[in-house]
Write a protein that holds these residues in place. Sequence first.
Motif, short mmCIF file in Angstrom:
data_model
loop_
_atom_site.label_atom_id
_atom_site.label_comp_id
_atom_site.label_asym_id
_atom_site.label_seq_id
_atom_site.Cartn_x
_atom_site.Cartn_y
_atom_site.Cartn_z
N VAL A 1 0.84 -1.20 0.00
CA VAL A 1 0.00 0.00 0.00
C VAL A 1 0.88 1.25 0.00
CG1 VAL A 1 -1.63 1.34 1.39
CG2 VAL A 1 -2.01 -1.10 1.04
N ARG A 2 1.91 1.27 0.85
CA ARG A 2 2.83 2.42 0.89
C ARG A 2 3.53 2.62 -0.45
NH1 ARG A 2 3.97 0.16 5.87
NH2 ARG A 2 5.94 -0.70 5.13
N ARG A 3 3.99 1.52 -1.05
CA ARG A 3 4.65 1.61 -2.36
C ARG A 3 3.70 2.15 -3.41
NH1 ARG A 3 6.68 -3.33 -2.82
NH2 ARG A 3 4.92 -4.15 -3.95
N ASN A 4 2.45 1.71 -3.39
CA ASN A 4 1.47 2.20 -4.36
C ASN A 4 1.22 3.70 -4.18
OD1 ASN A 4 1.15 -0.26 -5.63
ND2 ASN A 4 -0.59 -0.87 -4.38
N LEU A 5 1.16 4.15 -2.93
CA LEU A 5 0.97 5.58 -2.67
C LEU A 5 2.17 6.38 -3.17
CD1 LEU A 5 -0.62 5.52 0.91
CD2 LEU A 5 -1.75 6.13 -1.26
N LEU A 6 3.37 5.88 -2.96
CA LEU A 6 4.57 6.56 -3.45
C LEU A 6 4.59 6.59 -4.98
CD1 LEU A 6 7.20 5.12 -0.96
CD2 LEU A 6 6.41 7.49 -1.10
N THR A 7 4.17 5.50 -5.59
CA THR A 7 4.11 5.45 -7.05
C THR A 7 3.12 6.47 -7.58
OG1 THR A 7 4.72 3.12 -7.07
CG2 THR A 7 3.57 3.96 -9.03
N LEU A 8 1.93 6.51 -7.00
CA LEU A 8 0.92 7.48 -7.44
C LEU A 8 1.41 8.90 -7.25
CD1 LEU A 8 -2.33 5.77 -6.11
CD2 LEU A 8 -1.55 5.95 -8.50
N ASP A 9 2.11 9.16 -6.15
CA ASP A 9 2.66 10.49 -5.90
C ASP A 9 3.70 10.85 -6.97
OD1 ASP A 9 3.15 12.92 -4.22
OD2 ASP A 9 5.13 11.98 -4.05
N ALA A 10 4.58 9.90 -7.30
CA ALA A 10 5.61 10.16 -8.32
C ALA A 10 4.97 10.44 -9.67
CB ALA A 10 6.57 8.98 -8.41
N ILE A 11 3.93 9.69 -10.01
CA ILE A 11 3.24 9.89 -11.29
C ILE A 11 2.57 11.27 -11.31
CG2 ILE A 11 1.28 9.12 -12.69
CD1 ILE A 11 2.03 6.23 -11.77
N GLU A 12 1.92 11.61 -10.21
CA GLU A 12 1.22 12.89 -10.13
C GLU A 12 2.20 14.07 -10.20
OE1 GLU A 12 -1.23 15.09 -6.68
OE2 GLU A 12 -2.07 13.15 -7.31
N ARG A 13 3.32 13.97 -9.51
CA ARG A 13 4.30 15.07 -9.48
C ARG A 13 5.04 15.23 -10.79
NH1 ARG A 13 8.51 14.14 -6.98
NH2 ARG A 13 8.13 12.04 -6.25
N THR A 14 5.33 14.12 -11.47
CA THR A 14 6.23 14.16 -12.62
C THR A 14 5.58 13.87 -13.96
OG1 THR A 14 6.78 11.82 -12.43
CG2 THR A 14 8.14 13.39 -11.15
N GLY A 15 4.45 13.20 -13.96
CA GLY A 15 3.81 12.81 -15.21
C GLY A 15 4.45 11.58 -15.86
N ILE A 16 5.33 10.92 -15.15
CA ILE A 16 5.99 9.73 -15.72
C ILE A 16 4.97 8.63 -15.92
CG2 ILE A 16 7.68 7.89 -15.27
CD1 ILE A 16 9.35 9.98 -13.76
N THR A 17 5.05 8.02 -17.08
CA THR A 17 4.20 6.87 -17.41
C THR A 17 5.11 5.72 -17.88
OG1 THR A 17 3.99 7.50 -19.74
CG2 THR A 17 2.33 8.39 -18.20
#
Length: 154
Positions: free
Chosen positions: A14-30
Amino acid sequence: MSDRLKAEREAAAVRRNLLTLDAIERTGITEEMIGELVTRFYGRVREDELLGPVFAVVQNWDEHLAKLRDFWSWVVLMSGRYQGSPMRAHMPLNLIGDHFDRWLDLFEQTAREVCPPQAAALFIDRARRIADSFEMASATLAGRIASPRHLLRS
């Protein structure tokens, strides 16, 4: 597996998923961006006068590029897809400072071309940390001491 261990693993996911979503939101990386960066960058590496011969040992580039996409997804999005030991794979190659410098030059150029600024900055930060880590490990194996020199590169 004990209930406690199972709960800890689920909480970590769950923590990893939250960090992933945060990174995607902040950077737009796909994942598509990662794929484009990896493909373009390693195309340049293969043609490079200094790095091309180092990477000539790769026998199956389709398989290697898939592994590299997984690696970068793991590095920037914490996807957990990469299962490997990149340090172990690179140590027999006898890499020196010039190799790391050129690798970063090409990587940073490609990241700035492929990615929006915030995404490029994240990729570049991680690439510099990786280069420093690999270079220091290579020096240690050769009986030398090296300090990080890429992280603060301009």
